[in-house]
Design a protein around this motif. Sequence first.
Motif, short mmCIF file in Angstrom:
data_model
loop_
_atom_site.label_atom_id
_atom_site.label_comp_id
_atom_site.label_asym_id
_atom_site.label_seq_id
_atom_site.Cartn_x
_atom_site.Cartn_y
_atom_site.Cartn_z
N GLY A 1 0.81 -1.20 0.00
CA GLY A 1 0.00 0.00 0.00
C GLY A 1 0.85 1.26 0.00
O GLY A 1 2.05 1.22 0.30
N GLN A 2 0.23 2.37 -0.35
CA GLN A 2 0.95 3.64 -0.45
C GLN A 2 0.61 4.53 0.74
O GLN A 2 -0.56 4.85 0.96
CB GLN A 2 0.59 4.35 -1.75
N PRO A 3 1.61 4.96 1.51
CA PRO A 3 1.34 5.86 2.64
C PRO A 3 0.83 7.21 2.14
O PRO A 3 1.34 7.76 1.16
CB PRO A 3 2.71 6.00 3.32
N GLN A 4 -0.15 7.76 2.82
CA GLN A 4 -0.76 9.03 2.42
C GLN A 4 -0.24 10.21 3.25
O GLN A 4 -0.43 11.37 2.86
CB GLN A 4 -2.28 8.94 2.53
N THR A 5 0.38 9.94 4.38
CA THR A 5 0.94 10.99 5.24
C THR A 5 2.33 10.54 5.70
O THR A 5 2.63 9.33 5.72
CB THR A 5 0.07 11.23 6.48
N ALA B 1 2.39 7.86 8.34
CA ALA B 1 2.11 6.48 7.92
C ALA B 1 3.39 5.72 7.57
O ALA B 1 3.38 4.48 7.49
CB ALA B 1 1.15 6.48 6.73
N LYS C 1 4.20 20.87 5.27
CA LYS C 1 2.99 21.11 4.48
C LYS C 1 2.15 22.17 5.18
O LYS C 1 1.89 22.06 6.38
CB LYS C 1 2.17 19.83 4.32
N ILE D 1 6.14 9.36 -4.00
CA ILE D 1 4.96 9.36 -3.13
C ILE D 1 5.04 10.55 -2.18
O ILE D 1 6.06 11.25 -2.10
CB ILE D 1 4.84 8.04 -2.34
N LEU D 2 3.95 10.79 -1.45
CA LEU D 2 3.87 11.91 -0.49
C LEU D 2 4.20 13.24 -1.15
O LEU D 2 4.85 14.12 -0.56
CB LEU D 2 4.80 11.66 0.70
N GLN D 3 3.76 13.43 -2.39
CA GLN D 3 4.11 14.65 -3.11
C GLN D 3 3.37 15.88 -2.62
O GLN D 3 3.72 17.00 -2.99
CB GLN D 3 3.86 14.44 -4.61
N ASP D 4 2.35 15.71 -1.78
CA ASP D 4 1.70 16.86 -1.16
C ASP D 4 2.54 17.45 -0.03
O ASP D 4 2.23 18.52 0.49
CB ASP D 4 0.33 16.47 -0.61
N TYR D 5 3.60 16.74 0.34
CA TYR D 5 4.48 17.17 1.42
C TYR D 5 5.86 17.48 0.84
O TYR D 5 6.34 16.77 -0.05
CB TYR D 5 4.60 16.08 2.49
#
Length: 302
Positions: free
Chosen positions: A176-180, A183, A205, A256-260
């Motif tokens: 699975g892919q961590p969202q934060t 995680a 962020k 991944i975690l590109q919002d951060y």
Amino acid sequence: MDKLNAMAIFVRVVERGSFSAVARELHTSQPTISKVLRALEIDLGGKLISRSTRQLSLTDEGQRYYTECRQILAAVDAAEHSFQSGRETVAGNLRVGSSVSFGRLQIASRLPDFLKQYPRVQIDLQLSDQNLDLVSEGLDVTFRIGELNDSGLIARPIGTTHRVTIAAPDYLARHGQPQTPEALSEHNCLQFNLLNSQNLWVYEKDAHRHEVRIKGNAQSNNSEAIREMVLGGLGIALSPVWLFSEDLKAGRVRAILQDYTAQSLPIHAVSPANRRQSARVKAFVDYMSEALATAPELMPIK
């Protein structure tokens, strides 16, 4: 005895690690090189080199003398170039240090263009993932990534290493892919263990700082080893964008975690504080600074 010539021969023997190699360079014989160094030792009143059948190693006195000789020869070289041209020209030997991956991918690949511009420079590129001592290793300049601990050095910031959190599609499909960032504590994270931050990964962020203590079953002091682990689906890494730029384009890994925003690391060109910076050092650092400023693989991922 020509003391300056003997000093130059001694320095070359240390750097090449071989009497015979220096003899070939100078188109002379190995016994001649040995004779020059014996005469130098007699004149100084002590041993410079411990000789064995397998290798050459410096005595403590030899190490100190080697460091002084390099500085003296560099000053003589600079004076000669200055006299010949009215100003110091970009020429002579340049001993450069870097980590293995950065040196191979970001420095070595740029040497052909630099040497086209400055054909009278000879570069000796020394790669190690340990922070080499500039004085004892005879380095004119070294490139270091991350915060600097040694305040007794001359450091010039020349760029930024943007980092990306990355994993192979196979790993993400299985785990699975961590969202934060938080995680990540539930994932197998691969640690590059030469950074001061060690197992602490830092993100931002919306002006909020996220600090995560990661854990995993593998770590390394070499970033290309971390890359191979990621490609093999072993876990998640926080690594320089430049290390994975081609893999990202080819889809071999996924950001991944590109919002951060992951914490970036500064790149410094570092020189010994007690050594005069030559024109060739300045030219090389200027060149690398300009090259890194426009390198697409050093830019943050959009």
